[in-house]
Design a protein around this motif. Structure first.
Motif, PDB file in Angstrom:
ATOM      1  N   SER A  31       9.899  -9.989  18.861  1.00 36.38           N
ATOM      2  CA  SER A  31       8.491 -10.009  19.228  1.00 36.38           C
ATOM      3  C   SER A  31       7.932  -8.596  19.177  1.00 36.38           C
ATOM      4  O   SER A  31       8.646  -7.623  19.427  1.00 36.38           O
ATOM      5  CB  SER A  31       8.319 -10.596  20.634  1.00 36.38           C
ATOM      6  N   LEU A  32       6.653  -8.479  18.870  1.00 40.47           N
ATOM      7  CA  LEU A  32       5.992  -7.183  18.853  1.00 40.47           C
ATOM      8  C   LEU A  32       5.296  -6.886  20.173  1.00 40.47           C
ATOM      9  O   LEU A  32       4.751  -5.797  20.351  1.00 40.47           O
ATOM     10  CB  LEU A  32       4.957  -7.130  17.717  1.00 40.47           C
ATOM     11  N   GLU A  33       5.333  -7.809  21.105  1.00 40.13           N
ATOM     12  CA  GLU A  33       4.597  -7.647  22.352  1.00 40.13           C
ATOM     13  C   GLU A  33       5.097  -6.437  23.139  1.00 40.13           C
ATOM     14  O   GLU A  33       6.285  -6.153  23.180  1.00 40.13           O
ATOM     15  CB  GLU A  33       4.728  -8.908  23.208  1.00 40.13           C
ATOM     16  N   GLY A  34       4.157  -5.741  23.744  1.00 37.90           N
ATOM     17  CA  GLY A  34       4.520  -4.593  24.574  1.00 37.90           C
ATOM     18  C   GLY A  34       3.476  -3.497  24.513  1.00 37.90           C
ATOM     19  O   GLY A  34       2.434  -3.610  23.858  1.00 37.90           O
ATOM     20  N   LYS A  35       3.769  -2.418  25.237  1.00 35.64           N
ATOM     21  CA  LYS A  35       2.903  -1.241  25.266  1.00 35.64           C
ATOM     22  C   LYS A  35       3.410  -0.219  24.252  1.00 35.64           C
ATOM     23  O   LYS A  35       4.614   0.028  24.160  1.00 35.64           O
ATOM     24  CB  LYS A  35       2.901  -0.618  26.661  1.00 35.64           C
ATOM     25  N   TYR A  36       2.483   0.389  23.526  1.00 37.47           N
ATOM     26  CA  TYR A  36       2.826   1.362  22.496  1.00 37.47           C
ATOM     27  C   TYR A  36       1.908   2.576  22.591  1.00 37.47           C
ATOM     28  O   TYR A  36       0.873   2.553  23.280  1.00 37.47           O
ATOM     29  CB  TYR A  36       2.672   0.760  21.098  1.00 37.47           C
ATOM     30  N   THR A  37       2.293   3.604  21.866  1.00 43.72           N
ATOM     31  CA  THR A  37       1.403   4.722  21.582  1.00 43.72           C
ATOM     32  C   THR A  37       1.213   4.779  20.071  1.00 43.72           C
ATOM     33  O   THR A  37       2.196   4.861  19.329  1.00 43.72           O
ATOM     34  CB  THR A  37       1.993   6.053  22.074  1.00 43.72           C
ATOM     35  N   LEU A  38      -0.034   4.686  19.630  1.00 44.09           N
ATOM     36  CA  LEU A  38      -0.306   4.825  18.202  1.00 44.09           C
ATOM     37  C   LEU A  38      -0.298   6.320  17.891  1.00 44.09           C
ATOM     38  O   LEU A  38      -1.199   7.052  18.297  1.00 44.09           O
ATOM     39  CB  LEU A  38      -1.653   4.195  17.843  1.00 44.09           C
ATOM     40  N   LEU A  39       0.728   6.765  17.181  1.00 41.21           N
ATOM     41  CA  LEU A  39       0.898   8.190  16.914  1.00 41.21           C
ATOM     42  C   LEU A  39      -0.069   8.677  15.845  1.00 41.21           C
ATOM     43  O   LEU A  39      -0.657   9.755  15.976  1.00 41.21           O
ATOM     44  CB  LEU A  39       2.347   8.469  16.487  1.00 41.21           C
ATOM     45  N   SER A  76     -10.210   6.657  11.513  1.00 41.72           N
ATOM     46  CA  SER A  76      -8.832   6.213  11.718  1.00 41.72           C
ATOM     47  C   SER A  76      -8.093   7.129  12.696  1.00 41.72           C
ATOM     48  O   SER A  76      -7.249   6.674  13.471  1.00 41.72           O
ATOM     49  CB  SER A  76      -8.081   6.143  10.385  1.00 41.72           C
ATOM     50  N   SER A  77      -8.404   8.432  12.675  1.00 40.31           N
ATOM     51  CA  SER A  77      -7.727   9.342  13.608  1.00 40.31           C
ATOM     52  C   SER A  77      -8.136   9.067  15.046  1.00 40.31           C
ATOM     53  O   SER A  77      -7.388   9.364  15.980  1.00 40.31           O
ATOM     54  CB  SER A  77      -8.038  10.799  13.250  1.00 40.31           C
ATOM     55  N   LEU A  78      -9.320   8.489  15.239  1.00 36.63           N
ATOM     56  CA  LEU A  78      -9.781   8.170  16.588  1.00 36.63           C
ATOM     57  C   LEU A  78      -9.018   6.994  17.192  1.00 36.63           C
ATOM     58  O   LEU A  78      -9.095   6.753  18.391  1.00 36.63           O
ATOM     59  CB  LEU A  78     -11.278   7.832  16.572  1.00 36.63           C
ATOM     60  N   LEU A  79      -8.290   6.249  16.357  1.00 34.62           N
ATOM     61  CA  LEU A  79      -7.534   5.104  16.864  1.00 34.62           C
ATOM     62  C   LEU A  79      -6.266   5.537  17.593  1.00 34.62           C
ATOM     63  O   LEU A  79      -5.695   4.752  18.355  1.00 34.62           O
ATOM     64  CB  LEU A  79      -7.157   4.177  15.705  1.00 34.62           C
ATOM     65  N   ALA A  80      -5.802   6.762  17.355  1.00 34.11           N
ATOM     66  CA  ALA A  80      -4.554   7.224  17.973  1.00 34.11           C
ATOM     67  C   ALA A  80      -4.673   7.219  19.493  1.00 34.11           C
ATOM     68  O   ALA A  80      -5.710   7.561  20.056  1.00 34.11           O
ATOM     69  CB  ALA A  80      -4.216   8.622  17.469  1.00 34.11           C
ATOM     70  N   GLY A  81      -3.583   6.808  20.146  1.00 34.04           N
ATOM     71  CA  GLY A  81      -3.572   6.746  21.596  1.00 34.04           C
ATOM     72  C   GLY A  81      -2.886   5.481  22.089  1.00 34.04           C
ATOM     73  O   GLY A  81      -2.124   4.847  21.349  1.00 34.04           O
ATOM     74  N   PRO A  82      -3.135   5.091  23.325  1.00 35.00           N
ATOM     75  CA  PRO A  82      -2.497   3.885  23.870  1.00 35.00           C
ATOM     76  C   PRO A  82      -2.846   2.634  23.079  1.00 35.00           C
ATOM     77  O   PRO A  82      -3.974   2.464  22.616  1.00 35.00           O
ATOM     78  CB  PRO A  82      -3.064   3.812  25.300  1.00 35.00           C
ATOM     79  N   ALA A  83      -1.858   1.770  22.920  1.00 29.07           N
ATOM     80  CA  ALA A  83      -2.052   0.512  22.193  1.00 29.07           C
ATOM     81  C   ALA A  83      -1.250  -0.592  22.867  1.00 29.07           C
ATOM     82  O   ALA A  83      -0.195  -0.331  23.452  1.00 29.07           O
ATOM     83  CB  ALA A  83      -1.625   0.662  20.730  1.00 29.07           C
ATOM     84  N   THR A  84      -1.757  -1.809  22.761  1.00 27.49           N
ATOM     85  CA  THR A  84      -1.088  -2.956  23.377  1.00 27.49           C
ATOM     86  C   THR A  84      -1.010  -4.101  22.379  1.00 27.49           C
ATOM     87  O   THR A  84      -2.002  -4.446  21.733  1.00 27.49           O
ATOM     88  CB  THR A  84      -1.848  -3.437  24.631  1.00 27.49           C
ATOM     89  N   PHE A  85       0.193  -4.676  22.256  1.00 28.21           N
ATOM     90  CA  PHE A  85       0.393  -5.882  21.451  1.00 28.21           C
ATOM     91  C   PHE A  85       0.608  -7.046  22.410  1.00 28.21           C
ATOM     92  O   PHE A  85       1.571  -7.052  23.182  1.00 28.21           O
ATOM     93  CB  PHE A  85       1.622  -5.744  20.552  1.00 28.21           C
ATOM     94  N   THR A  86      -0.288  -8.025  22.389  1.00 28.75           N
ATOM     95  CA  THR A  86      -0.043  -9.274  23.100  1.00 28.75           C
ATOM     96  C   THR A  86       0.548 -10.254  22.092  1.00 28.75           C
ATOM     97  O   THR A  86       0.956  -9.861  21.002  1.00 28.75           O
ATOM     98  CB  THR A  86      -1.341  -9.826  23.704  1.00 28.75           C
ATOM     99  N   LYS A  87       0.586 -11.520  22.443  1.00 33.49           N
ATOM    100  CA  LYS A  87       1.194 -12.505  21.541  1.00 33.49           C
ATOM    101  C   LYS A  87       0.440 -12.601  20.227  1.00 33.49           C
ATOM    102  O   LYS A  87       1.036 -12.817  19.166  1.00 33.49           O
ATOM    103  CB  LYS A  87       1.246 -13.871  22.226  1.00 33.49           C
ATOM    104  N   ASN A  88      -0.882 -12.442  20.248  1.00 34.57           N
ATOM    105  CA  ASN A  88      -1.655 -12.609  19.008  1.00 34.57           C
ATOM    106  C   ASN A  88      -2.795 -11.611  18.867  1.00 34.57           C
ATOM    107  O   ASN A  88      -3.701 -11.809  18.067  1.00 34.57           O
ATOM    108  CB  ASN A  88      -2.218 -14.041  18.913  1.00 34.57           C
ATOM    109  N   GLU A  89      -2.763 -10.528  19.640  1.00 33.78           N
ATOM    110  CA  GLU A  89      -3.849  -9.554  19.558  1.00 33.78           C
ATOM    111  C   GLU A  89      -3.330  -8.132  19.698  1.00 33.78           C
ATOM    112  O   GLU A  89      -2.407  -7.860  20.465  1.00 33.78           O
ATOM    113  CB  GLU A  89      -4.906  -9.834  20.635  1.00 33.78           C
TER     114      GLU A  89
END
Length: 242
Positions: A31-39, A76-89
């Motif tokens: 699964s991809l679900e979880g908390k991430y950092t978009l580098l 696109s560079s403004l997207l860097a930072g905290p990211a979250t994957f839920t089941k479908n979003e």
């Protein structure tokens, strides 16, 4: 004779059942679900701008409106930072909220988080991402996924293009580089306060409070006998480490 036949039949059935190989339990699909950092994000326009320098054009994933690139700052560079994957979003918090409205308008970006719906095929490691533009146009980009340790790489093509064969930075492929945030863990500490040494316990409790520990409960051991009074109190503390 009839009883012997019945016994023989039972033995044959038992032997067939006993010899059957156990069915292995299926492993849960990744699964991809979880908390991430978009580098970082590498889009075709970013790569073209880096090669040419100065100003360039940036197209969001899946196509859509082209925005201006200036002084190394891109949508696109403004997207860097905290990211979250839920089941479908997918939700990209980014850092657009730190910029003035005039800069955001120039880049064609919004101050809020960017959200995208996705469908992930764990067996094929493919991903389909759907986005909705500010004008309400819905686009779908086909991509592939690669997981290396705590790193997640997602490569998607433009709207209408074929699915990329890998996560390389090439052609009209936009590549997202994520790092998964470790799950928080809970730590516990126990402080014993003995009659006559309350000061030592107080210092330790204050030190742990500065380190983020909070009191959970207190326990008092039973006295040695009915005539004795308890001499020790235990303080149980915990903190969540992210």
């Amino acid at each position: 004779m009839r009883a012997l036949c019945s016994l023989t039949t039972a033995l044959v059935v038992f032997t067939a059942s006993a010899g059957a190989a156990p069915v292995p339990a299926e492993k849960p699909a990744p699964s991809l679900e979880g908390k991430y950092t978009l580098l970082s994000v590498s889009s075709p326009a970013d790569r073209a701008g880096a090669a040419g320098g100065g100003f360039g054009a940036v197209a969001p994933p899946g196509g859509g409106a082209v925005v201006v690139r200036a002084a190394g700052l891109t949508a696109s560079s403004l997207l860097a930072g905290p990211a979250t994957f839920t089941k479908n979003e997918i939700s990209l918090e980014g850092r657009a909220g730190t910029l003035p409205p005039t800069t955001l308008a120039m880049l064609g970006a919004s101050a809020g988080p960017t959200t995208m719906e996705y469908t992930f095929d764990a067996d094929k490691r493919t991903i389909d991402i759907e986005t909705v533009s500010l004008r309400g146009k819905k686009t779908k980009a086909l991509g592939v996924v690669e997981v290396i340790g705590d790193r997640l790489i997602v490569a998607v093509g433009r709207d209408g293009d074929e699915r990329p064969k890998n996560t390389d930075e090439a052609g009209d492929v936009t590549v997202y580089y994520f790092r998964k945030v470790p799950a928080p863990r809970t730590e516990f500490r126990i402080v014993a306060m003995t009659v006559g040494k309350e000061g030592d316990a107080e210092k330790e409790l204050n030190r742990l409070a500065k380190d983020g520990f909070e009191l959970v409960s207190t326990t008092t051991p039973a006295a040695a006998d009915a005539k004795s009074a308890p001499t020790t109190v235990h303080f149980v503390l915990k903190r969540v480490v992210k």
